[in-house]
Design an enzyme around this catalytic site. Structure first.
Site, PDB file in Angstrom:
ATOM      1  N   GLU A 124      -3.340 -14.191   1.791  1.00 39.88           N
ATOM      2  CA  GLU A 124      -3.680 -13.378   3.046  1.00 39.88           C
ATOM      3  C   GLU A 124      -5.256 -13.565   3.481  1.00 39.88           C
ATOM      4  O   GLU A 124      -5.271 -13.606   4.576  1.00 39.88           O
ATOM      5  CB  GLU A 124      -3.204 -11.936   2.783  1.00 39.88           C
ATOM      6  CG  GLU A 124      -3.357 -10.930   3.879  1.00 39.88           C
ATOM      7  CD  GLU A 124      -2.968  -9.758   3.849  1.00 39.88           C
ATOM      8  OE1 GLU A 124      -3.144  -8.904   4.824  1.00 39.88           O
ATOM      9  OE2 GLU A 124      -2.492  -9.340   2.561  1.00 39.88           O
ATOM     10  N   SER A 128       0.842  -1.313  -0.085  1.00 40.16           N
ATOM     11  CA  SER A 128      -0.113   0.017  -0.056  1.00 40.16           C
ATOM     12  C   SER A 128       0.856   1.245   0.064  1.00 40.16           C
ATOM     13  O   SER A 128       1.952   1.276   0.566  1.00 40.16           O
ATOM     14  CB  SER A 128      -0.963  -0.063   1.137  1.00 40.16           C
ATOM     15  OG  SER A 128      -1.801  -0.958   1.311  1.00 40.16           O
TER      16      SER A 128
END
Length: 405
Positions: free
Chosen positions: A257, A142
């Site tokens: 994830e 991110s």
């Protein structure tokens, strides 16, 4: 000669004997200060002690043959079916084993992604130390201004001989301050757009040109960091996959994830036990509205767990996009837990006094879980398009510029 596969029952007994020889049975100690946050937020001295305990336990389990039950023997695994790994995780939940949150990305997310995308030399170099936690890894995806839209990454990497020079910034990175390596997404083709021209690397975190700064959250903790890269270097042999093919590496990583989050030990049902105790303490253990709320959480939690197990049983090639449903259902049910706690405590939930304040910490930290691994909105889009086969969401037309008016 290959070792014969033990029966699941024999393996489970072996696991019980092993874990029982090293750890105490899990018990509820009412004298301990409660914490219901779904994100680890602890004082630095506590974090350092727990991290050391977690790493030592991972090394012990790996050396005893339980560190990668369903992993390849070439990298220290036992080559057993996934059901055996599930059985071992079930055994560990019976004991007070060290917190696996510190090693979850390295062990449960990065290693299976590397199995799919790393070349043989990189896999041989990294998989065993990552799985044994001789190395701890973090995720550098991110960025400011991009958030969950990783295709908008602007961190750049340019090739300089046999090394890549990296400049940019990452944000919301868990565990960056104690990680030795990071899985980095960088733009390696100048002028490329969206998911084209991105490449993945395993970059050393302890080097000149990398600065880690903690981010203070509204919960009071600092479990995330921002990472600044200014001339940091990563050898080309630490590249994961081909140049320009980083998007597929990242999507595989995110898939694992979401599977890990969706199968996170039934945390909603664990908290349900504490919620039922709270209801009794508040004198509402027999209240019909409270019982309805508790029953709703129980049914949703057990249904989601059964659905997830069915997904995993069918996932011969690893978890698929349907695991986004598991993550969605978990965050939704945890939201119901937090709301029910609020209904029971009302304004006392925000008073800094335990055990009431522990429920406030759950409500605040839950927003981080809704974002991690992809926002709820992204999860719904994945389910709609890739699981249900619905038409893709139309991309809005770009706003006209002044020059075009």
């Amino acid at each position: 000669m290959s070792t014969p596969t033990p029966s699941l029952e024999d393996f489970t007994r072996e696991a019980l004997d092993f874990v029982g020889a090293h750890q105490k049975r899990a018990t509820h100690d009412a004298s301990l200060e409660p914490t219901y946050s779904v994100l680890p937020e602890k004082p630095r001295e506590v974090e350092e002690r727990e991290l050391a305990e977690a790493l030592a336990w991972r090394k012990t389990t790996f050396d005893a043959g339980f560190g990668w039950v369903d992993g390849p023997g070439a990298h220290g695994g036992r080559d057993l079916p996934p059901a055996y790994a599930d059985a071992y995780r079930g055994v560990e939940r019976l004991f007070d084993v060290p917190d696996e949150a510190y090693t979850r990305f390295s062990v449960g997310i990065l290693c299976p992604a590397l199995l799919e995308h790393a070349d043989p030399a990189l896999a041989a170099e990294m998989l065993r130390p990552l799985r044994r936690t001789d190395l701890v890894a973090c995720q550098l995806f991110s960025e400011p201004g991009a958030g969950s839209d990783m295709a908008a990454a602007r961190t750049r990497a340019r090739l300089d001989g046999q090394e890549w020079v990296v400049d940019g910034q990452k944000v919301w990175t868990s565990g960056a301050h104690y990680s030795e390596v990071g899985l980095l997404l960088a733009r390696t083709e100048p002028g490329s757009r969206r998911n084209a021209g991105l490449t993945a690397f395993l970059i050393d975190m302890d080097q000149p040109g990398i600065e880690v700064r903690p981010i203070r959250q509204m919960t009071g903790g600092a479990s995330f960091s921002e990472v600044f890269l200014d001339g940091a270097r990563v050898p080309d042999h630490r590249r994961v996959g081909e140049v320009g093919q980083g998007w597929s590496v990242i999507m595989t990583t995110m898939r694992f994830e979401r599977a890990v989050i969706g199968t996170d030990g039934g945390i909603d049902l664990v908290l349900l036990d504490q919620l039922a105790r709270l209801a009794r303490d508040e004198g509402l253990g027999e209240d019909s509205a409270t019982l309805d709320a508790l029953g709703d959480i129980l049914v949703r939690g057990r249904s989601a767990a059964a659905m997830t197990q069915e997904f995993l049983a069918r996932a011969n090639g690893g978890p698929g996009p349907e695991m986004s449903m598991s993550k969605l259902l978990l965050t939704d049910n945890l939201g119901r837990v937090a709301q029910t706690a609020h209904d029971l405590l009302d304004e006392r939930m925000t008073v800094r006094r335990d055990p009431e304040f522990a429920w406030h910490q759950l409500a605040l930290s839950l927003e981080g879980l809704r974002i991690g691994g992809g926002t709820d909105e992204i999860m719904r889009t994945i389910v709609a398009e890739r699981v249900l086969g619905l038409p893709r969401t139309p991309v809005p037309a770009a706003a006209p510029t002044k020059r075009s008016l």
